[in-house]
Design an enzyme around this catalytic site. Structure first.
Site, PDB file in Angstrom:
ATOM      1  N   GLU A   1       0.802  -1.230   0.000  1.00 52.52           N
ATOM      2  CA  GLU A   1       0.000   0.000   0.000  1.00 52.52           C
ATOM      3  C   GLU A   1       0.833   1.277   0.000  1.00 52.52           C
ATOM      4  O   GLU A   1       0.427   2.299   0.542  1.00 52.52           O
ATOM      5  CB  GLU A   1      -0.995   0.006   1.169  1.00 52.52           C
ATOM      6  CG  GLU A   1      -2.094  -1.041   0.992  1.00 52.52           C
ATOM      7  CD  GLU A   1      -3.104  -1.047   2.118  1.00 52.52           C
ATOM      8  OE1 GLU A   1      -3.831  -0.058   2.245  1.00 52.52           O
ATOM      9  OE2 GLU A   1      -3.156  -2.037   2.853  1.00 52.52           O
TER      10      GLU A   1
ATOM     11  N   THR B   1      -0.485   2.342  -8.141  1.00 53.57           N
ATOM     12  CA  THR B   1      -1.163   3.580  -8.534  1.00 53.57           C
ATOM     13  C   THR B   1      -0.271   4.364  -9.495  1.00 53.57           C
ATOM     14  O   THR B   1      -0.713   4.824 -10.545  1.00 53.57           O
ATOM     15  CB  THR B   1      -1.490   4.450  -7.292  1.00 53.57           C
ATOM     16  OG1 THR B   1      -2.125   3.614  -6.330  1.00 53.57           O
ATOM     17  CG2 THR B   1      -2.392   5.614  -7.626  1.00 53.57           C
TER      18      THR B   1
ATOM     19  N   ARG C   1      -8.077   0.434  -4.776  1.00 55.04           N
ATOM     20  CA  ARG C   1      -6.934  -0.269  -4.195  1.00 55.04           C
ATOM     21  C   ARG C   1      -6.838  -1.655  -4.841  1.00 55.04           C
ATOM     22  O   ARG C   1      -7.789  -2.440  -4.823  1.00 55.04           O
ATOM     23  CB  ARG C   1      -7.145  -0.415  -2.681  1.00 55.04           C
ATOM     24  CG  ARG C   1      -6.425  -1.569  -2.031  1.00 55.04           C
ATOM     25  CD  ARG C   1      -4.989  -1.231  -1.710  1.00 55.04           C
ATOM     26  NE  ARG C   1      -4.306  -2.372  -1.100  1.00 55.04           N
ATOM     27  CZ  ARG C   1      -3.139  -2.835  -1.524  1.00 55.04           C
ATOM     28  NH1 ARG C   1      -2.534  -2.281  -2.538  1.00 55.04           N
ATOM     29  NH2 ARG C   1      -2.559  -3.839  -0.920  1.00 55.04           N
TER      30      ARG C   1
ATOM     31  N   ASP D   1       6.189  -3.540 -11.870  1.00 57.68           N
ATOM     32  CA  ASP D   1       5.412  -3.330 -10.644  1.00 57.68           C
ATOM     33  C   ASP D   1       5.381  -4.640  -9.865  1.00 57.68           C
ATOM     34  O   ASP D   1       5.271  -5.719 -10.464  1.00 57.68           O
ATOM     35  CB  ASP D   1       3.979  -2.912 -11.038  1.00 57.68           C
ATOM     36  CG  ASP D   1       3.130  -2.575  -9.825  1.00 57.68           C
ATOM     37  OD1 ASP D   1       3.704  -2.225  -8.772  1.00 57.68           O
ATOM     38  OD2 ASP D   1       1.887  -2.658  -9.928  1.00 57.68           O
TER      39      ASP D   1
ATOM     40  N   GLN E   1       3.562  -6.817  -0.027  1.00 61.82           N
ATOM     41  CA  GLN E   1       3.455  -7.495   1.254  1.00 61.82           C
ATOM     42  C   GLN E   1       4.641  -8.447   1.450  1.00 61.82           C
ATOM     43  O   GLN E   1       5.331  -8.775   0.492  1.00 61.82           O
ATOM     44  CB  GLN E   1       2.130  -8.269   1.352  1.00 61.82           C
ATOM     45  CG  GLN E   1       0.917  -7.394   1.619  1.00 61.82           C
ATOM     46  CD  GLN E   1       0.505  -6.582   0.419  1.00 61.82           C
ATOM     47  OE1 GLN E   1       0.786  -6.963  -0.719  1.00 61.82           O
ATOM     48  NE2 GLN E   1      -0.135  -5.454   0.652  1.00 61.82           N
TER      49      GLN E   1
END
Lengths: 358, 523
Positions: free
Chosen positions: A49, A54, A183, A206, A210
């Site tokens: 995150e 994005t 998201r 990309d 996590q």
């Protein structure tokens, strides 16, 4: 939102930063060889995150590929609606966990349905737009939302609830902004290529952020020509998605340390992007920043520039094995199209310049 | 059936009156039984005509059952009734008129029942060929490796060969040919152009020959089906270790050693669900063998019928043996034309009923994410393989494999049983959940905690017998959460896979399949 000039004199722990190990650098020449390569591989790294995907989507958009096409966005309807459901579910669960009652009886009914049976297909029915919006506006839910640092909630929550009338329709096609605001937890590794002039192509990679996903990064370490490391400024009051008892900032610092000091990246241009500046500015207006950083001057905690400078020092202190002159630090608001375009252009220029220097 | 083709001449039956009437009584009794069974099946077929696998059989079982109903009513009950009645009388004239009446009935039956029967088998042939084509359509498409123009040719040819208008045209032509063909022989017999025995020979042999050719097609389809399945199993084995560490260690481990009987069962069922054409085709071939034996024995006994009273006794013995095979034939016939499909439906209904009575919370089982296309991809062998390669490329195989394991153990996952729970938990925890696991999946803390707690309670080295007071609802909830998260993860990979040419071609095939099945009532 421009560059933060990184000067060795600004930072604490210079002795770490100036250390330049050469003997244990098995692939140190990668940047040098990249000079003549027709393809430049840039890795987007960072913890979960932090905004990698994005930025990736924004780059797709301003290069006229990927999500620019309607057909590609249609494929993302499920994901946008799943975001709505997950947000709604997390908010309802939070009201129970935080002992905040949902005030209106009809909203309590909606909440029950959300927990028990609602699925993404149901959201084709426009009546859900009103029901979910009414739930969102319920005083109980709003109170839970104010305390969102105590549970996991996507940054997109407010945006999605405010756009329910479009999303809850059988004719819904996500807009570019919808896709950017949604998201998406990236699983595995994905990439895109685009021309950068001089007959060269930039391959932007990309990755998932996590803990389990980070183990996959290594597959690209050997071929990398530049690293863009993202970290979220607004995560200072949050814990991890994959481990609720672990502070996100601590995790980000740890990951940054591992990456920036990796011997394979020794001569690789490195960009540190402090993302979510927009959210961060809003957050520090209502939340205490100094509460989380004992070394920070409380009097400055409402000043975003001072806060970001502090964060920058914190991160740069982690650098022990990477030459500082190949590190660039910038701030970013990845959901802002213009800002993303400008920052990415600067990043690109920095990488190209570094390569020419080599 | 051979009984229908016999031209009766009771002149030589005087001496065996007793035995003959016993045979007729037995035939009448069976006739009543066939009548009742075919009527019940016809009613059930009608009642469940919109449900699978019945609706996939189109008009075939209806035609088959109507044929049996008419045949049992007219030949076994009415005609045999007339024949028994005349046997009781000692008046020769009455015998002749009785023979005549019964022969006329048999002639009418020959025209209509033969036409119905053969058309039913013909429809069945078209259907299995069509189904086989569709079943392997994905493989054909898959072989084009995402080449859109090649796949378009395949799709176009499949679309033409499985079109409803072609089906209707062929069926009508075949039915008309039958009606004309049988009428010609009946007329020739009735105006005495041909002898009774010649008539029986011609009718019986031509009926058998037509059925033989139709059966040959069905047998070819069946052999093709088996060859493809065997080939696939071999290919599957060859392709399995795409990621040897993951797949062999995790997925293979989860497959328990099966005994040979269940392997045979698996082989039959594999690729046959949910319509079960393969088993039905085998039943059809058995049915065909019984029919051939029935016809051949009947034909062997035929010459004895028209010589003298002594020889008629021999004919009667052949009739009895032929009748036994006729009974076997009718039973398999009932299974082929609707009986088996109804049995499958019954099993489905019982399964669903059991599931509902055990666990009423079916709605929640569906989960939040309704990505039908993703489900389609991972449940179809060909697209699974292609999606697997895509996941491998993106380093996200762990989700696909965990999903496969969870699907394989759906009974435990749905909280229906705790048999094997401990093993499954150990496997999942060690392989996919614990921090640092070889194939650790990306799931939120809340979901991880549920599985970790479950593992603490029921996992480790516990045997099924050690598990007492298992909270099946807790198990279901924890697995439900895991299934959802894995599905969400797969959804991310799928959002990119859905942009590949391979998926686009596959999607076209699905759309075509939907188009065909809509017309053919398949699925």
């Amino acid at each position: 939102m421009g560059n933060i000039v990184v000067s060795p004199h600004d930072k604490e722990g210079q002795h770490h930063m100036m250390a330049t190990p050469t003997s244990n650098n098995p692939n140190g020449g990668s940047a040098a060889t990249a000079k003549n390569k027709s393809e430049i591989t840039v890795l987007l790294l960072g913890a979960g995150e932090s905004g990698k995907s994005t930025l990736f989507k924004q780059v797709q958009f301003f290069h006229g590929v990927g999500i620019t096409h309607d057909q590609e966005r249609i494929e993302l309807i499920e994901i946008v609606r799943l975001n709505v459901l997950e947000n709604a579910k997390n908010l309802v669960a939070a009201t129970q966990h935080l002992n905040i009652p949902i005030e209106q009886p009809e909203n309590r009914e909606t909440a029950k349905l959300i927990i028990n049976s609602l699925n993404t297909n149901d959201l084709e029915d426009p009546s859900w737009s009103k029901r979910l919006y009414s739930l969102w506006k319920d005083a109980g839910i709003q109170k839970a939302y104010e305390n969102r640092e105590k549970f996991q909630l996507y940054d997109s929550t407010e945006y999605l609830f405010e756009n329910l009338d479009r999303i809850c329709s059988d004719k819904y096609v996500p807009t570019v902004v919808d896709v950017i605001r949604t998201r998406t937890k990236t699983i595995g590794i994905t990439d895109m290529k685009f021309d950068v002039g001089d007959g060269k192509q930039l391959r932007l990679v990309d990755v998932g952020g996590q803990r389990n996903e980070r183990r996959k990064w290594i597959h690209f370490f050997n071929t990398v020509d530049a690293v863009v490391f993202l970290t979220s400024l607004s995560e200072f009051d949050l814990n991890l998605y994959e481990d609720n008892g672990y502070w996100r900032v601590k995790e980000s610092l740890r990951v940054f340390n591992e990456v920036v000091n990796n011997a394979l990246f020794y001569k690789v241009p490195f960009v540190l992007l402090f993302n979510k500046r927009d959210l961060f500015e809003k957050k520090i207006a209502t939340k205490s920043f100094s509460k989380y950083f004992s070394g920070f001057n409380e009097a400055e905690e409402k000043n975003p520039v001072a806060c970001i400078e502090y964060m920058t020092k914190l991160f740069l202190n982690e650098i022990t094995e990477h030459p500082l002159d190949t590190v660039s630090v910038k701030t970013l608001s990845a959901i802002d199209h213009d800002n993303s375009k400008q920052v990415f252009e600067e990043v690109k220029q920095f990488i190209m310049t570094q390569q020419h220097r080599e | 059936m051979f009984s229908t083709f016999i031209e009766h001449n009771s002149t030589f039956a005087v001496k065996v009156k007793q035995q003959l009437s016993t045979l007729y009584y037995a035939q009448i009794a069976f006739g009543v039984f066939y009548f009742i069974i075919s009527l019940i099946i016809l009613i059930l077929l009608f009642a469940f005509r919109k449900e699978q696998p019945i609706s996939s059989r189109l008009a075939t079982p209806f035609m088959g059952m109507i044929a049996l109903l008419v045949e049992s009513c007219l030949i076994y009950i009415t005609q045999r009734g007339i024949l028994v009645n005349q046997l009781k009388s000692s008046n020769n004239q009455m015998w002749e008129s009785g023979d005549n009446d019964s022969n006329i009935i048999a002639n009418i039956v020959t025209i209509f029942v033969n036409s119905l029967n053969l058309t039913a088998i013909f429809c069945y042939v078209i259907q299995v060929v069509r189904f086989e084509l569709m079943k392997f359509m994905y493989k054909l498409i898959h072989k084009t490796k995402g080449n859109e123009s090649k796949s378009d040719i395949v799709l176009k040819s499949i679309r033409i060969s499985t079109s409803t208008s072609l089906f209707l045209l062929l069926t009508t032509l075949f039915m008309s040919f039958n009606l004309v063909y049988w009428t010609i022989w009946v007329v020739l017999r009735r105006i005495n152009v041909i002898e009774p025995s010649t008539y029986t020979y011609i009718v019986s042999i031509s009926y058998t020959v037509i059925i033989f050719f139709l059966s040959l097609v069905i047998a070819t389809v069946l052999v093709f089906d088996f060859i493809i399945t065997i080939k696939e199993k071999k290919e599957e084995k060859k392709n399995e270790p795409t990621d040897s560490t993951v797949k062999e260690n995790l997925v293979k481990k989860s497959i328990k050693m099966k005994n040979s009987l269940s392997k045979v069962y698996d082989f039959f069922i594999s690729l046959d669900e949910p319509l079960y054409f393969r088993v039905e085709m085998i039943l059809y071939l058995i049915c065909f063998v019984f029919l051939i034996v029935n016809q051949v024995i009947g034909l062997i006994g035929l010459p004895y019928r028209f010589i003298d009273e002594e020889n008629y006794k021999t004919a009667l013995q052949y009739d009895v043996i032929s009748f036994i095979f006729e009974v076997l034939y009718v039973f398999t016939y009932i299974l082929v034309f609707g009986g088996y499909a109804l049995l499958i439906l019954l099993i489905y209904k019982v399964k669903i009923w059991r599931k509902f009575s055990k666990n009423g919370k079916s709605k929640q089982d569906d989960g939040m994410l309704k990505n039908k296309e993703l489900l389609l991809v991972i449940r179809n062998e060909e697209s699974y393989e292609s999606f697997e390669k895509f996941c491998e490329k993106e380093f996200s195989l762990e989700n696909l494999y965990l999903h496969s394991i969870l699907e394989k153990h759906s009974k435990i996952v749905n909280g229906e049983t705790f048999e094997g729970l401990s093993t499954l938990l150990n496997q999942i925890f060690e392989g996919f959940i614990q921090s640092g696991a070889t194939n650790e999946v990306n799931i939120p803390n809340s979901c991880r905690t549920k599985i970790v707690n479950l593992h603490k309670k029921y996992g480790f080295e516990k045997k099924d017998s050690d598990l007492k007071n298992v909270d099946l609802e807790e198990v279901r909830q924890a697995f439900f959460s895991l299934v959802q998260q894995v599905f969400v993860n797969l959804g991310d990979t799928f959002s990119r896979y859905s942009l590949t040419t391979e998926w686009k071609v596959f999607k076209k095939a699905i759309e075509l399949k939907e188009h065909i099945t809509e017309k053919a009532n398949l699925y």
